[in-house]
Design a protein around this motif. Sequence first.
Motif, PDB file in Angstrom:
ATOM      1  N   SER A   1      -3.236   2.441 -54.978  1.00  0.00           N
ATOM      2  CA  SER A   1      -3.318   3.592 -54.080  1.00  0.00           C
ATOM      3  C   SER A   1      -2.499   4.736 -54.662  1.00  0.00           C
ATOM      4  N   SER A   2      -3.183   5.824 -54.931  1.00  0.00           N
ATOM      5  CA  SER A   2      -2.515   6.983 -55.522  1.00  0.00           C
ATOM      6  C   SER A   2      -2.023   7.965 -54.464  1.00  0.00           C
ATOM      7  N   ASN A   3      -2.210   7.604 -53.200  1.00  0.00           N
ATOM      8  CA  ASN A   3      -1.784   8.487 -52.123  1.00  0.00           C
ATOM      9  C   ASN A   3      -1.212   7.623 -50.997  1.00  0.00           C
ATOM     10  N   VAL A   4       0.035   7.827 -50.657  1.00  0.00           N
ATOM     11  CA  VAL A   4       0.697   7.028 -49.628  1.00  0.00           C
ATOM     12  C   VAL A   4      -0.047   7.110 -48.298  1.00  0.00           C
ATOM     13  N   ALA A   5      -0.707   8.215 -48.015  1.00  0.00           N
ATOM     14  CA  ALA A   5      -1.441   8.379 -46.762  1.00  0.00           C
ATOM     15  C   ALA A   5      -2.596   7.392 -46.627  1.00  0.00           C
ATOM     16  N   ASN A   6      -3.076   6.839 -47.747  1.00  0.00           N
ATOM     17  CA  ASN A   6      -4.204   5.911 -47.704  1.00  0.00           C
ATOM     18  C   ASN A   6      -3.791   4.455 -47.508  1.00  0.00           C
ATOM     19  N   ILE A   7      -2.520   4.154 -47.629  1.00  0.00           N
ATOM     20  CA  ILE A   7      -2.065   2.767 -47.526  1.00  0.00           C
ATOM     21  C   ILE A   7      -2.457   2.126 -46.188  1.00  0.00           C
ATOM     22  N   PRO A   8      -2.282   2.805 -45.045  1.00  0.00           N
ATOM     23  CA  PRO A   8      -2.696   2.173 -43.782  1.00  0.00           C
ATOM     24  C   PRO A   8      -4.191   1.821 -43.734  1.00  0.00           C
ATOM     25  N   LEU A   9      -5.029   2.625 -44.325  1.00  0.00           N
ATOM     26  CA  LEU A   9      -6.463   2.309 -44.383  1.00  0.00           C
ATOM     27  C   LEU A   9      -6.678   0.992 -45.119  1.00  0.00           C
ATOM     28  N   TYR A  10      -6.077   0.855 -46.276  1.00  0.00           N
ATOM     29  CA  TYR A  10      -6.243  -0.371 -47.061  1.00  0.00           C
ATOM     30  C   TYR A  10      -5.630  -1.575 -46.343  1.00  0.00           C
ATOM     31  N   GLU A  11      -4.516  -1.359 -45.667  1.00  0.00           N
ATOM     32  CA  GLU A  11      -3.891  -2.463 -44.931  1.00  0.00           C
ATOM     33  C   GLU A  11      -4.805  -2.971 -43.821  1.00  0.00           C
ATOM     34  N   ARG A  12      -5.553  -2.090 -43.172  1.00  0.00           N
ATOM     35  CA  ARG A  12      -6.496  -2.521 -42.127  1.00  0.00           C
ATOM     36  C   ARG A  12      -7.551  -3.475 -42.676  1.00  0.00           C
ATOM     37  N   PHE A  13      -7.783  -3.422 -43.980  1.00  0.00           N
ATOM     38  CA  PHE A  13      -8.771  -4.289 -44.613  1.00  0.00           C
ATOM     39  C   PHE A  13      -8.120  -5.467 -45.336  1.00  0.00           C
TER      40      PHE A  13
ATOM     41  N   ALA B   1     -13.418  14.636 -53.570  1.00  0.00           N
ATOM     42  CA  ALA B   1     -12.535  13.772 -52.777  1.00  0.00           C
ATOM     43  C   ALA B   1     -11.118  13.721 -53.340  1.00  0.00           C
ATOM     44  N   PHE B   2     -10.990  13.763 -54.659  1.00  0.00           N
ATOM     45  CA  PHE B   2      -9.683  13.634 -55.298  1.00  0.00           C
ATOM     46  C   PHE B   2      -9.080  14.978 -55.710  1.00  0.00           C
ATOM     47  N   ALA B   3      -9.629  16.075 -55.210  1.00  0.00           N
ATOM     48  CA  ALA B   3      -9.152  17.407 -55.604  1.00  0.00           C
ATOM     49  C   ALA B   3      -7.654  17.592 -55.352  1.00  0.00           C
ATOM     50  N   ASP B   4      -7.142  16.985 -54.289  1.00  0.00           N
ATOM     51  CA  ASP B   4      -5.717  17.124 -53.955  1.00  0.00           C
ATOM     52  C   ASP B   4      -4.934  15.833 -54.162  1.00  0.00           C
ATOM     53  N   ASP B   5      -5.532  14.860 -54.829  1.00  0.00           N
ATOM     54  CA  ASP B   5      -4.862  13.588 -55.064  1.00  0.00           C
ATOM     55  C   ASP B   5      -3.668  13.782 -55.997  1.00  0.00           C
ATOM     56  N   PRO B   6      -2.510  13.238 -55.652  1.00  0.00           N
ATOM     57  CA  PRO B   6      -1.316  13.456 -56.474  1.00  0.00           C
ATOM     58  C   PRO B   6      -1.469  13.010 -57.935  1.00  0.00           C
ATOM     59  N   VAL B   7      -2.082  11.858 -58.182  1.00  0.00           N
ATOM     60  CA  VAL B   7      -2.201  11.372 -59.559  1.00  0.00           C
ATOM     61  C   VAL B   7      -3.232  12.186 -60.341  1.00  0.00           C
TER      62      VAL B   7
END
Length: 189
Positions: A153-165, A22-28
């Motif tokens: 959040s180590s990936n800006v693309a995931n922020i909207p997912l977390y915001e929904r929660f 899952a984190f293979a391409d994660d920036p951090v």
Amino acid sequence: MPEITVVRSRDIEVASAVLAQAFADDPVVRWMAPDPRRHRLMFRTLLRYAHGRADGLDLAVRDGQFVGAAVWDPPGHKESATRQMLAMGGFVRSLGSRIGYGAAVEQLFAKARPPGTFWYLAQVGAPAQGLGIGSALLRARLETIEGPAYLESSNVANIPLYERFGFEVTDEISLPHDGPLVWPMYRRG
């Protein structure tokens, strides 16, 4: 689309494999450990010595396959100095010459964490994106806990997912050595 179920687990090996994919391409993760062959050992070390103990590991299952993982620490969680020392061997092997990068991440994350106690989402990931796996993992735990929750959040693309929660960005951390940005997020209980 096949149903996604979430189960509590203690299977560190399965979770490590899923998170490494899952984190293979994660920036951090790529910044700390550019060699993806070392990611599984890094996640195994995190799960064995730092996070997800005491019923804090959730696995997502679809069609009998493990497709995602989430690692939670309960409010007030703190690892002993002994466990931290035991973890060092795995971190040295997985991060190699970038062990200082891992130490910088931990130091900066610790400074950014809010005061008080909260549920801490250490990792959540799924190798396949856009299938509702991350949402299923978040929903399964957040529906069962009381009180605030926190993550980075180590990936800006995931922020909207977390915001929904219900998570809100509280800061922005710039990692050293031309490292990526990270966004601490907090959810009121």
